[in-house]
Design a protein around this motif. Sequence first.
Motif, PDB file in Angstrom:
ATOM      1  N   GLN A 104     -40.923 -59.968  49.110  1.00 46.90           N
ATOM      2  CA  GLN A 104     -40.142 -58.730  49.098  1.00 46.90           C
ATOM      3  C   GLN A 104     -38.798 -58.940  48.423  1.00 46.90           C
ATOM      4  O   GLN A 104     -38.336 -58.090  47.648  1.00 46.90           O
ATOM      5  CB  GLN A 104     -39.966 -58.227  50.532  1.00 46.90           C
ATOM      6  CG  GLN A 104     -41.251 -57.722  51.168  1.00 46.90           C
ATOM      7  CD  GLN A 104     -41.120 -57.524  52.669  1.00 46.90           C
ATOM      8  OE1 GLN A 104     -40.014 -57.565  53.221  1.00 46.90           O
ATOM      9  NE2 GLN A 104     -42.234 -57.320  53.349  1.00 46.90           N
ATOM     10  N   TRP A 105     -38.159 -60.083  48.714  1.00 50.59           N
ATOM     11  CA  TRP A 105     -36.890 -60.384  48.040  1.00 50.59           C
ATOM     12  C   TRP A 105     -37.103 -60.495  46.533  1.00 50.59           C
ATOM     13  O   TRP A 105     -36.324 -59.939  45.740  1.00 50.59           O
ATOM     14  CB  TRP A 105     -36.307 -61.696  48.570  1.00 50.59           C
ATOM     15  CG  TRP A 105     -35.172 -62.186  47.729  1.00 50.59           C
ATOM     16  CD1 TRP A 105     -33.867 -61.796  47.794  1.00 50.59           C
ATOM     17  CD2 TRP A 105     -35.257 -63.114  46.638  1.00 50.59           C
ATOM     18  NE1 TRP A 105     -33.126 -62.429  46.817  1.00 50.59           N
ATOM     19  CE2 TRP A 105     -33.965 -63.243  46.104  1.00 50.59           C
ATOM     20  CE3 TRP A 105     -36.305 -63.853  46.083  1.00 50.59           C
ATOM     21  CZ2 TRP A 105     -33.685 -64.085  45.022  1.00 50.59           C
ATOM     22  CZ3 TRP A 105     -36.038 -64.683  45.001  1.00 50.59           C
ATOM     23  CH2 TRP A 105     -34.744 -64.800  44.477  1.00 50.59           C
ATOM     24  N   LEU A 107     -39.205 -59.107  44.638  1.00 46.17           N
ATOM     25  CA  LEU A 107     -39.403 -57.799  44.008  1.00 46.17           C
ATOM     26  C   LEU A 107     -38.085 -57.051  43.812  1.00 46.17           C
ATOM     27  O   LEU A 107     -37.975 -56.216  42.916  1.00 46.17           O
ATOM     28  CB  LEU A 107     -40.371 -56.961  44.836  1.00 46.17           C
ATOM     29  CG  LEU A 107     -41.840 -57.389  44.741  1.00 46.17           C
ATOM     30  CD1 LEU A 107     -42.675 -56.670  45.790  1.00 46.17           C
ATOM     31  CD2 LEU A 107     -42.389 -57.114  43.344  1.00 46.17           C
ATOM     32  N   THR A 108     -37.087 -57.351  44.610  1.00 43.26           N
ATOM     33  CA  THR A 108     -35.781 -56.722  44.411  1.00 43.26           C
ATOM     34  C   THR A 108     -35.051 -57.318  43.216  1.00 43.26           C
ATOM     35  O   THR A 108     -34.142 -56.698  42.661  1.00 43.26           O
ATOM     36  CB  THR A 108     -34.881 -56.852  45.658  1.00 43.26           C
ATOM     37  OG1 THR A 108     -34.501 -58.226  45.838  1.00 43.26           O
ATOM     38  CG2 THR A 108     -35.591 -56.354  46.899  1.00 43.26           C
ATOM     39  N   VAL A 109     -35.435 -58.528  42.825  1.00 43.82           N
ATOM     40  CA  VAL A 109     -34.791 -59.215  41.701  1.00 43.82           C
ATOM     41  C   VAL A 109     -35.464 -58.832  40.386  1.00 43.82           C
ATOM     42  O   VAL A 109     -34.821 -58.472  39.411  1.00 43.82           O
ATOM     43  CB  VAL A 109     -34.828 -60.744  41.906  1.00 43.82           C
ATOM     44  CG1 VAL A 109     -34.292 -61.465  40.679  1.00 43.82           C
ATOM     45  CG2 VAL A 109     -34.039 -61.125  43.145  1.00 43.82           C
ATOM     46  N   GLY A 110     -36.805 -58.926  40.386  1.00 46.35           N
ATOM     47  CA  GLY A 110     -37.566 -58.539  39.200  1.00 46.35           C
ATOM     48  C   GLY A 110     -37.240 -59.392  37.995  1.00 46.35           C
ATOM     49  O   GLY A 110     -36.935 -60.587  38.102  1.00 46.35           O
ATOM     50  N   SER A 132     -44.389 -55.229  40.642  1.00 49.98           N
ATOM     51  CA  SER A 132     -43.497 -55.124  39.487  1.00 49.98           C
ATOM     52  C   SER A 132     -44.316 -55.234  38.204  1.00 49.98           C
ATOM     53  O   SER A 132     -44.326 -56.277  37.548  1.00 49.98           O
ATOM     54  CB  SER A 132     -42.430 -56.236  39.541  1.00 49.98           C
ATOM     55  OG  SER A 132     -41.527 -56.131  38.470  1.00 49.98           O
ATOM     56  N   THR A 135     -43.198 -56.971  34.930  1.00 47.30           N
ATOM     57  CA  THR A 135     -42.884 -58.397  34.914  1.00 47.30           C
ATOM     58  C   THR A 135     -44.082 -59.221  34.457  1.00 47.30           C
ATOM     59  O   THR A 135     -45.188 -59.054  34.980  1.00 47.30           O
ATOM     60  CB  THR A 135     -42.436 -58.863  36.310  1.00 47.30           C
ATOM     61  OG1 THR A 135     -41.286 -58.118  36.717  1.00 47.30           O
ATOM     62  CG2 THR A 135     -42.107 -60.346  36.312  1.00 47.30           C
ATOM     63  N   TRP A 243     -32.733 -66.172  38.960  1.00 41.54           N
ATOM     64  CA  TRP A 243     -32.803 -66.368  40.410  1.00 41.54           C
ATOM     65  C   TRP A 243     -33.933 -67.317  40.807  1.00 41.54           C
ATOM     66  O   TRP A 243     -34.995 -67.323  40.184  1.00 41.54           O
ATOM     67  CB  TRP A 243     -33.004 -65.038  41.121  1.00 41.54           C
ATOM     68  CG  TRP A 243     -31.774 -64.191  41.171  1.00 41.54           C
ATOM     69  CD1 TRP A 243     -31.430 -63.185  40.334  1.00 41.54           C
ATOM     70  CD2 TRP A 243     -30.721 -64.288  42.141  1.00 41.54           C
ATOM     71  NE1 TRP A 243     -30.228 -62.637  40.698  1.00 41.54           N
ATOM     72  CE2 TRP A 243     -29.771 -63.291  41.815  1.00 41.54           C
ATOM     73  CE3 TRP A 243     -30.490 -65.105  43.243  1.00 41.54           C
ATOM     74  CZ2 TRP A 243     -28.611 -63.099  42.540  1.00 41.54           C
ATOM     75  CZ3 TRP A 243     -29.336 -64.912  43.988  1.00 41.54           C
ATOM     76  CH2 TRP A 243     -28.409 -63.918  43.640  1.00 41.54           C
ATOM     77  N   HIS A 270     -32.117 -67.351  54.291  1.00 41.68           N
ATOM     78  CA  HIS A 270     -32.612 -66.116  54.898  1.00 41.68           C
ATOM     79  C   HIS A 270     -33.546 -66.459  56.063  1.00 41.68           C
ATOM     80  O   HIS A 270     -34.311 -67.423  55.996  1.00 41.68           O
ATOM     81  CB  HIS A 270     -33.378 -65.290  53.865  1.00 41.68           C
ATOM     82  CG  HIS A 270     -32.575 -64.969  52.643  1.00 41.68           C
ATOM     83  ND1 HIS A 270     -31.946 -63.761  52.456  1.00 41.68           N
ATOM     84  CD2 HIS A 270     -32.292 -65.714  51.544  1.00 41.68           C
ATOM     85  CE1 HIS A 270     -31.322 -63.762  51.298  1.00 41.68           C
ATOM     86  NE2 HIS A 270     -31.509 -64.936  50.716  1.00 41.68           N
ATOM     87  N   THR A 281     -32.329 -68.518  48.651  1.00 41.17           N
ATOM     88  CA  THR A 281     -32.214 -67.928  47.328  1.00 41.17           C
ATOM     89  C   THR A 281     -30.955 -68.455  46.670  1.00 41.17           C
ATOM     90  O   THR A 281     -29.964 -68.772  47.353  1.00 41.17           O
ATOM     91  CB  THR A 281     -32.181 -66.393  47.375  1.00 41.17           C
ATOM     92  OG1 THR A 281     -31.067 -65.964  48.170  1.00 41.17           O
ATOM     93  CG2 THR A 281     -33.478 -65.854  47.985  1.00 41.17           C
TER      94      THR A 281
END
Length: 287
Positions: A104-105, A107-110, A132, A135, A243, A270, A281
């Motif tokens: 999930q994290w 996917l927020t970065v992409g 995504s 990507t 990232w 996290h 991360t």
Amino acid sequence: MTTVVPVSEAVREATAALTRAQVDSARSDALVLAAHVLGVPRSRLVLVAGFTPAALAEFRRLVADRARRVPLQHLTGVAGFGRLELAVGPGVFVPRPETELLAQWALTVGGALAVDLASGSGALALALAHGSPATRVVAVERSPAAVAWLRRNAAARAAAGDRPIEVVVGDATDPRVLAEFDGTVDLVVSNPPYVPEPSPGDGPPPEVADHDPPEAVFAGPDGLAVIRPLAARAAALLRPGGWFGLEHDETQPPALPALLSPWFAEIAIHRDLTGRPRYVTARRVAD
């Protein structure tokens, strides 16, 4: 006339057997196996008349295997991972729910290009490709058995309409693997082997000790034997500002900042849904 055994009765019997075998999720596992044998979603078990003799025999066989601590996912042949259902079995690490948080994290970065190092069944790579579509995702795995499961899952997700991922067979820590991508990757994720080698008499549960591939679980006395070179490889792959997301053991956060700081900033630990530190991360800095 064929005798039909009510689902509730068979599940009650199975739950008792699994409880005696010290399976923590006894009733839940019994329900999953019942749904698997009867070919219905678990939510529709109440609508099934019951087990025929043949179906009951198959159900009891699977329950006996589960009581011997064969992983539930090996018995059904699938593991849920977020919105995906992945094929798993002997020779590949069964993806865990806590890894979904790392996905999930990610996917927020992409980003335009993402790499999953030590991909195993392909859980992280395929979650990225599913969530995504813009990507490009490359998955690296060295185990022949795991690669077979990875390719199977990749083909299934591509057939379902997801963007195809690229599978590369090789050691995720080898600088020669994906060398052509060095300095260009936007996101690197990994759920590598990270469990410290257990002391005698202090090992993981039988589902892990007897069925997950040891090379996908254990990584030296401190569990960092793979993470150390993997972090260096991730740093080489990433562009400045890219990232890195890495799953780790709950005992390792004190060591991670020093391990990552030669290449990374914005290092953050996290926690998973149980409150345990579960993944880190970090952002690549310029050399």
